[in-house]
Each structure stands twice: as structure tokens, then as C-alpha cells.
Write a protein that holds these residues in place. Structure first.
Motif, mmCIF file in Angstrom:
data_model
loop_
_atom_site.group_PDB
_atom_site.id
_atom_site.type_symbol
_atom_site.label_atom_id
_atom_site.label_comp_id
_atom_site.label_asym_id
_atom_site.label_seq_id
_atom_site.Cartn_x
_atom_site.Cartn_y
_atom_site.Cartn_z
ATOM 1 N N GLU A 185 0.846 -1.194 0.000
ATOM 2 C CA GLU A 185 0.000 0.000 0.000
ATOM 3 C C GLU A 185 0.884 1.247 0.000
ATOM 4 N N LYS A 186 0.275 2.392 -0.089
ATOM 5 C CA LYS A 186 1.027 3.650 -0.091
ATOM 6 C C LYS A 186 1.854 3.757 1.192
ATOM 7 N N LEU A 187 2.990 4.387 1.098
ATOM 8 C CA LEU A 187 3.928 4.470 2.211
ATOM 9 C C LEU A 187 3.264 4.972 3.494
ATOM 10 N N TYR A 188 2.480 6.005 3.396
ATOM 11 C CA TYR A 188 1.871 6.579 4.602
ATOM 12 C C TYR A 188 0.831 5.659 5.229
ATOM 13 N N MET A 189 0.445 4.598 4.504
ATOM 14 C CA MET A 189 -0.514 3.633 5.040
ATOM 15 C C MET A 189 0.178 2.326 5.452
ATOM 16 N N GLY A 190 1.489 2.263 5.249
ATOM 17 C CA GLY A 190 2.235 1.035 5.502
ATOM 18 C C GLY A 190 2.268 0.631 6.961
ATOM 19 N N LYS A 191 2.456 -0.659 7.170
ATOM 20 C CA LYS A 191 2.538 -1.206 8.527
ATOM 21 C C LYS A 191 4.008 -1.388 8.896
ATOM 22 N N ILE A 192 4.382 -0.887 10.044
ATOM 23 C CA ILE A 192 5.757 -0.995 10.519
ATOM 24 C C ILE A 192 6.187 -2.461 10.580
ATOM 25 N N GLN A 193 5.320 -3.344 11.010
ATOM 26 C CA GLN A 193 5.637 -4.775 11.096
ATOM 27 C C GLN A 193 6.022 -5.338 9.723
ATOM 28 N N ASP A 194 5.321 -4.917 8.672
ATOM 29 C CA ASP A 194 5.655 -5.372 7.320
ATOM 30 C C ASP A 194 7.040 -4.875 6.920
ATOM 31 N N TRP A 195 7.345 -3.624 7.230
ATOM 32 C CA TRP A 195 8.651 -3.076 6.892
ATOM 33 C C TRP A 195 9.756 -3.816 7.623
ATOM 34 N N ASP A 196 9.539 -4.067 8.922
ATOM 35 C CA ASP A 196 10.545 -4.785 9.713
ATOM 36 C C ASP A 196 10.807 -6.171 9.136
ATOM 37 N N GLU A 197 9.753 -6.879 8.758
ATOM 38 C CA GLU A 197 9.915 -8.229 8.201
ATOM 39 C C GLU A 197 10.682 -8.196 6.875
ATOM 40 N N MET A 198 10.356 -7.223 6.019
ATOM 41 C CA MET A 198 11.056 -7.112 4.741
ATOM 42 C C MET A 198 12.534 -6.789 4.944
ATOM 43 N N ILE A 199 12.826 -5.845 5.826
ATOM 44 C CA ILE A 199 14.223 -5.462 6.070
ATOM 45 C C ILE A 199 14.992 -6.609 6.707
ATOM 46 N N ASP A 200 14.374 -7.293 7.660
ATOM 47 C CA ASP A 200 15.040 -8.432 8.304
ATOM 48 C C ASP A 200 15.381 -9.520 7.293
ATOM 49 N N THR A 201 14.481 -9.779 6.359
ATOM 50 C CA THR A 201 14.710 -10.835 5.374
ATOM 51 C C THR A 201 15.613 -10.377 4.236
ATOM 52 N N ASN A 202 15.270 -9.271 3.604
ATOM 53 C CA ASN A 202 15.926 -8.863 2.366
ATOM 54 C C ASN A 202 17.255 -8.150 2.566
ATOM 55 N N VAL A 203 17.427 -7.473 3.680
ATOM 56 C CA VAL A 203 18.674 -6.746 3.914
ATOM 57 C C VAL A 203 19.528 -7.470 4.948
ATOM 58 N N LYS A 204 18.997 -7.634 6.151
ATOM 59 C CA LYS A 204 19.792 -8.266 7.199
ATOM 60 C C LYS A 204 20.085 -9.727 6.879
ATOM 61 N N GLY A 205 19.137 -10.444 6.302
ATOM 62 C CA GLY A 205 19.381 -11.836 5.928
ATOM 63 C C GLY A 205 20.524 -11.960 4.935
ATOM 64 N N LEU A 206 20.544 -11.087 3.939
ATOM 65 C CA LEU A 206 21.624 -11.067 2.956
ATOM 66 C C LEU A 206 22.961 -10.789 3.636
ATOM 67 N N LEU A 207 22.979 -9.829 4.559
ATOM 68 C CA LEU A 207 24.208 -9.507 5.284
ATOM 69 C C LEU A 207 24.660 -10.669 6.166
ATOM 70 N N TYR A 208 23.723 -11.318 6.866
ATOM 71 C CA TYR A 208 24.080 -12.441 7.737
ATOM 72 C C TYR A 208 24.723 -13.575 6.935
ATOM 73 N N VAL A 209 24.117 -13.915 5.803
ATOM 74 C CA VAL A 209 24.658 -15.017 4.994
ATOM 75 C C VAL A 209 26.029 -14.641 4.440
#
Length: 116
Positions: A68-92
Motif C-alpha cells: 500500500e502507499k507508504l503513509y498507510m504502511g505497517k511498521i511490522q511489514d517493513w521490519d519483516e522485509m528489512i530483516d529478510t531482504n537486507v539483514k538476511g543477505l548480510l548475515y549469509v
């Protein structure tokens, strides 16, 4: 080229790897892994068979949430995406590169996509 491949747990990775091998693809060592857990990532790398320790051509499934539009986004969704797509890549990457340096060989290829 042989390769290791890991994705968050989905239960089908080994089945897909086996089918690909039957159809003539090079061997793949598959690991069902939640890349958001840095301890599990390090353990998975530490437990790799010796023949696979310098082969890391594929990394994790990308995750898309909250389109959805950024101003309607859920913080939990952002955290999950960052944990998987950014931090997961860094961890591996952090877990595999030191061994490559010691052996003076190896490659990491990160695959990505765009969510729509």
C-alpha cells in the motif's frame, strides 16, 4: 558449477533441487533456513560439507509485504522485509566470506527481484 542455495523454510526446496538434478542441472546443496536468524545462518554454514564450503552462488528468497502507499504502511511489514531482504543477505554473506578468504577462492552471487 555446483552451488548452495538457501531460502526461508518452505518445505519444497529439496524437492525442487532433486527434480533439477534429474533433469540434468548441476548438483545443488539446499538448506531450508530462516535467514533472519543470524545464529542459524552461521550454524548452517559451519555445518556445510567440506566440498560445498567455497560455493555460494545463490541466496535467499526475497520478501514483499505492505504494497500500500507508504503513509498507510505497517511498521511490522517493513521490519519483516528489512530483516529478510537486507539483514538476511548480510548475515549469509558475513558467514560465508571468511572461509572464502582463508581458502582464497569462492563466489557469492546475490539474486534479487522487484515486487509488484
Amino acid at each position: 558449477m555446483r552451488g548452495c542455495c538457501w531460502l526461508p523454510p518452505r518445505g519444497k526446496l529439496a524437492e525442487v533441487a532433486s527434480l533439477a538434478l534429474e533433469r540434468g542441472a548441476p548438483p545443488v546443496h539446499s538448506i531450508d533456513l530462516d535467514v533472519r536468524d543470524h545464529r542459524a545462518v552461521q550454524q548452517a554454514i559451519d555445518d556445510l560439507p567440506a566440498a560445498w564450503r567455497d560455493r555460494y552462488p545463490g541466496q535467499q528468497r526475497r520478501l514483499s509485504r505492505g504494497l500500500e502507499k507508504l503513509y498507510m504502511g505497517k511498521i511490522q511489514d517493513w521490519d519483516e522485509m528489512i530483516d529478510t531482504n537486507v539483514k538476511g543477505l548480510l548475515y549469509v554473506t558475513r558467514a560465508v566470506v571468511p572461509g572464502m578468504i582463508v581458502r582464497a577462492r569462492g563466489h557469492v552471487i546475490n539474486l534479487g527481484s522487484t515486487a509488484r
